[in-house]
Design a protein around this motif. Structure first.
Motif, mmCIF file in Angstrom:
data_model
loop_
_atom_site.group_PDB
_atom_site.id
_atom_site.type_symbol
_atom_site.label_atom_id
_atom_site.label_comp_id
_atom_site.label_asym_id
_atom_site.label_seq_id
_atom_site.Cartn_x
_atom_site.Cartn_y
_atom_site.Cartn_z
ATOM 1 N N VAL A 86 -7.654 2.916 -2.151
ATOM 2 C CA VAL A 86 -7.498 1.910 -1.107
ATOM 3 C C VAL A 86 -7.740 2.520 0.276
ATOM 4 O O VAL A 86 -7.435 3.688 0.520
ATOM 5 C CB VAL A 86 -6.086 1.265 -1.202
ATOM 6 N N VAL A 95 -6.792 1.691 4.279
ATOM 7 C CA VAL A 95 -5.814 0.867 4.981
ATOM 8 C C VAL A 95 -6.037 0.927 6.486
ATOM 9 O O VAL A 95 -6.276 1.995 7.045
ATOM 10 C CB VAL A 95 -4.377 1.336 4.652
ATOM 11 N N VAL A 112 0.808 -1.222 0.000
ATOM 12 C CA VAL A 112 0.000 0.000 0.000
ATOM 13 C C VAL A 112 0.841 1.272 0.000
ATOM 14 O O VAL A 112 0.302 2.375 0.068
ATOM 15 C CB VAL A 112 -0.980 0.044 1.191
ATOM 16 N N LYS A 138 -3.371 5.393 -4.139
ATOM 17 C CA LYS A 138 -3.734 5.489 -2.726
ATOM 18 C C LYS A 138 -5.171 5.981 -2.534
ATOM 19 O O LYS A 138 -5.781 5.738 -1.494
ATOM 20 C CB LYS A 138 -2.745 6.389 -1.990
ATOM 21 N N PRO A 183 1.515 7.225 -6.909
ATOM 22 C CA PRO A 183 0.918 7.041 -5.584
ATOM 23 C C PRO A 183 -0.428 7.740 -5.401
ATOM 24 O O PRO A 183 -1.305 7.197 -4.742
ATOM 25 C CB PRO A 183 1.979 7.613 -4.633
ATOM 26 N N GLU A 184 -0.603 8.936 -5.989
ATOM 27 C CA GLU A 184 -1.840 9.666 -5.703
ATOM 28 C C GLU A 184 -3.073 8.902 -6.182
ATOM 29 O O GLU A 184 -4.056 8.782 -5.456
ATOM 30 C CB GLU A 184 -1.785 11.071 -6.308
#
Lengths: 578, 251
Positions: free
Chosen positions: B79, B81, B51, B76, B72-73
């Motif tokens: 998801v 977490v 993640v 992420k 990443p933007e």
């Protein structure tokens, strides 16, 4: 005694495991510095009992105030570890005391206490014999005073009033020590004040000098302090209880606003931060106001700037104190975490600083340009450097919900934290220099210069910090999680240097400040004000024609050292992302 | 169909220890995927890398096709977490934590307010309106963590030990929420060492042992005719010695 020996063995085992790599280097540097101070103190033993007693007074204050000022003191063995064993408090305290003797700081202090033996040898056989138990008891007094003062402050930090009260008191004491010359001057004191003989730190010297009762007094004091510490250990339970008042609803509606709102709430609710803020405030006011005793108000306007520098040093580990909460920032990239923290830092500290500055400068009626230029530059510099330094030199903190009963103890690496605070003091002070110099030379032009440089620091350092967070976020989180610096796949330029290059870079960046500031800029100011033959400022001892050239040469040397150091470390390769 | 989570050849070494050794897993969309393994097997390390919380030495992770490390933007945002044992903004109340994170996730203010209200009520955290997260019990911390993972309605949930220290009533609530999430097309990866829980909830399972995937696939294929516990002990247990007893305790 079995308990005590087991605890001492535990401490040795922990130290053996934790003093590795970077932390071992830090500890080694600290021990080397301490050894120099200890050697200096032992040398006082040859000079006379007065000076030795004064030296030990300084050591005692160091033991008492050092941990309160930064890091909460050594807690390799936390009392909580033993809470299920059902030990009586006094036995627990005795065991922890024996374990507290294991370590570098007690060892260094013991070396310093060899001055008692030197003094004894000069006086006679009986005096030499008495010096040994006196040294041990004196060390026990130092260690116990440290534990008791940390315990008392810890107790105070359970409530907001206590946090603010102890912050005010500690700031005043530290400022008073920094300005001790004022008090000497005010009381017409020449040489060593007689007060050093009344402090427990002087009793060892008294005992060696033949006043045998002092040895008994030390023993009684150890006994009493042990009792006090045991009582404090008993009172210390669980985490700090934050204030629970009604909660105002969060009104922010943007990501940036949310970060500011979160930080502002943390500033007002975390009692350790309350303590830091009032500490810095009290330090600034007392430091600047103490020359009033001599009827001189020239330092008063500097209360605001001093407060800003001290407040920045207190916040030097901004990211570290939040611990692994950084994961949330990593999971929401591009939200401007650094900018939000900068804004929150400014909005808690700047109003106080501005108010303080305006009020005190009005009292003295100036010098407005210098003070305003300095304030603007320092506020920008501090708000820029706080996130930057805390990201570049992160000292892994203990997660807030895992901290033990000592609220001052935010990390296991208090040496690193103290170092970071001093670095921050120096760097923030430095950011004020250009604007202050312009204001001194050209007056009011300094103020826009201060605002401009301040804004530049805020923007530029903040940008660098954002970049660091983006490229090294996961490594920082891992550092925080494991408590040690990550063995990262992002290679640092420093690691690829040869040993020789590393040494040169280290010396240049580590000591460049000495020629640049004290020997260069400060000496030049002294020369300009005709303050000649001043302590260790070389330029002030020079014949008239050589004073400015020597100061200028020192400045040039300092700048060259920084340039060489930076050049060796220059242009780090962009981090590889696998 | 693109897997919800696609882990490819992830490797991580801490000093001399190879914590995760070339792990590959594909979590199909709409699946409830259980990750089981002993303490220290590498579950948390693998999930952290998947993640974007821990940089892998090598390998890649994709969330619905978006590379976690290159992009990443986007990745992420898809998801939610729940990490194990990490801190939160400790000096906020539960509602404030959710407001703060909702705004960080780019949700509108009224949406955040409504969702926070509902999450706090369903997870029974609305009683502790004045309590700061630092004063929460371990179970309450898990629940607020789960609320933060659900808040932005992600399509994939990655949950590390979500039921640890949670009381049975709350656990039942959480199970209902998670089942509903999967029924609605969401995907979940969950790590646990409670076999019964994984058998009860998951349709896919992977057994991690010493940093490697010992077995992976649909639950029924992995366990065959036996219970998951028997399969697990056989896969990762130390066969030579069997289960040991404490001679001095069982007199």
């Amino acid at each position: 005694m079995a308990v005590a020996l087991t605890m001492a063995q535990m401490k040795i085992a922990v130290l053996r495991h934790s003093l590795r790599g970077e932390r071992a280097q830090m500890a080694g540097t600290g021990a080397a510095l301490g050894a120099c101070l200890a050697a200096g103190t032992v040398y006082l033993g040859f000079q006379g009992a007065d000076l030795l007693a004064a030296g030990y007074a300084v050591w005692m204050l160091g033991w008492m105030l050092g941990p309160v000022f930064m890091g909460g003191g050594d807690e390799t063995l936390r009392p909580e570890y033993f809470s299920l064993l059902g030990l009586p408090p006094r036995r627990l305290a005795a065991g922890l005391l024996v374990a507290a003797f294991v370590g570098l700081s007690p060892l260094v202090s013991l070396v310093a206490l060899l001055g008692l033996v030197i003094l004894g040898v000069r006086l006679g056989v009986a005096n030499t014999l008495i010096a040994l138990p006196a040294a041990v008891l004196q060390l026990a007094v130092f260690v116990l005073l440290s534990k008791v003062s940390v315990g008392l402050v810890g107790l105070a930090l359970r409530s907001r009033a206590g946090a603010i009260g102890s912050g005010l008191l500690n700031g005043a004491i530290l400022a008073g020590l920094g300005q001790i010359w004022v008090f000497f001057w005010a009381f017409g004191q020449i040489g060593v004040p007689s007060a050093v003989w009344y402090l427990p730190s002087g009793w060892g010297v008294l005992a060696v000098q033949g006043q045998w009762w002092a040895l008994g007094a030390l023993a009684v004091l150890v006994f009493l302090l042990l009792g006090a510490w045991a009582a404090l250990l008993n009172r210390r339970a669980g985490a700090v209880r934050p204030a629970t008042r009604g909660r105002r609803p969060m009104t922010a509606s943007t990501p940036g606003g949310a970060i500011v709102a979160k930080e502002l709430r943390t500033w007002s609710r975390d009692l350790a931060r309350n303590h830091q803020l009032t500490f810095a405030l009290s330090y600034g006011i007392c430091f600047a106001a103490s020359p009033l005793i001599l009827g001189w108000n020239g330092m008063l306007p500097f209360a605001g700037p001093i407060f800003v520098v001290m407040a920045a040093a207190m916040a030097a580990n901004l990211y570290g104190t939040d611990g692994t909460a950084l994961w949330l920032t990593l999971m929401t990239p591009g939200t401007g975490d650094v900018r939000g923290r900068q804004l929150a830092w400014l909005s808690t500290q700047a109003p106080i600083a501005i108010l303080l500055t305006v009020a005190f400068t009005s009292i003295t009626g100036g010098p407005w340009p210098l003070i305003l230029a300095l304030l603007a530059a320092l506020l920008g510099g501090a708000a820029g450097l706080v996130p930057l330094i805390s990201l570049y030199a992160l000292v892994p903190g203990t997660d807030p919900h895992r901290r033990a009963g000592n609220p001052l103890r935010t990390t296991e690496d208090d040496g690193g934290l103290t170092g970071l605070a001093y670095v921050m003091l120096a760097l923030v002070a430095l950011t004020g220099a250009p604007a202050a110099l312009i204001a001194l030379r050209y007056g009011w032009i300094g103020v826009p210069a201060g605002i401009l440089t301040g804004a530049l620091y805020y923007w530029g350092f903040g940008r660098l910090a954002e970049r660091r967070l983006r490229t090294h976020g996961p490594e920082l989180l891992n550092t925080m999680r494991t408590g040690r610096k990550a063995e990262t796949t992002v290679t640092s330029r420093y690691d690829s240097l040869s040993k020789k290059q590393k040494t040169i870079a280290w010396w240049c960046l580590g000591f460049g400040a000495i020629p640049l500031f004290p020997q260069g800029i400060v000496a030049a100011v002294f020369v300009a004000n005709d303050m000649l033959r001043h302590t260790w400022f070389l330029a002030t001892y020079m014949p008239p024609g050589l004073r400015y050239p020597v100061a200028a040469a020192m400045i040039a040397l300092g700048l060259t050292m920084y340039t060489v150091g930076a050049w060796i470390l220059k242009s780090p390769k962009p981090p590889k992302t696998p | 169909m693109t897997p919800a989570l696609d882990i490819n050849a992830l490797t991580k070494r801490f000093g001399d220890k190879l914590a995760v050794d070339d792990i590959a897993l594909a979590v199909p969309q709409g699946s409830f995927y259980g990750l089981v393994g002993q303490n220290g097997a590498g579950k948390t390390t693998a999930l952290s890398m998947a993640v974007g919380l821990l940089r892998p030495d090598s390998g890649s992770a994709r969330i619905f096709g978006q590379d976690v490390w290159a992009d990443p933007e986007q990745a992420k945002a898809l998801v939610g977490v729940l990490p194990d044992g990490l801190a939160m903004p400790e000096r906020l109340t539960g509602r404030e934590v959710l407001t703060y994170l909702g705004l960080l996730r780019g949700l509108a203010k009224d949406v955040v307010t409504a969702r926070a209200e509902e999450l706090l009520a369903v997870l029974e955290l609305d009683q502790a309106e004045k309590t700061l997260v630092i004063e929460y019990s371990t179970g309450m911390r898990k629940k607020i963590g789960l609320a933060t993972a659900l808040l932005h309605a992600p399509r994939l949930l990655v949950l590390d030990e979500p039921f640890e220290a949670v009381d049975p009533v709350s656990a039942a609530t959480i199970k209902t929420i998670l089942r509903g999430f999967v029924a609605g097309g969401g995907s979940i990866v969950l790590s646990s060492h409670v076999m019964a829980l994984v058998e009860q909830l998951c349709d896919h399972v992977a057994v991690i042992d010493k940093g490697r995937v010992a077995a992976a696939g649909p639950l029924d294929e992995v366990r065959g005719a036996r219970s998951l516990e028997d399969t697990f002990v056989e896969l990762v247990g130390d066969q030579s010695n069997g289960i040991k007893e404490l001679s001095w305790l069982s007199r």
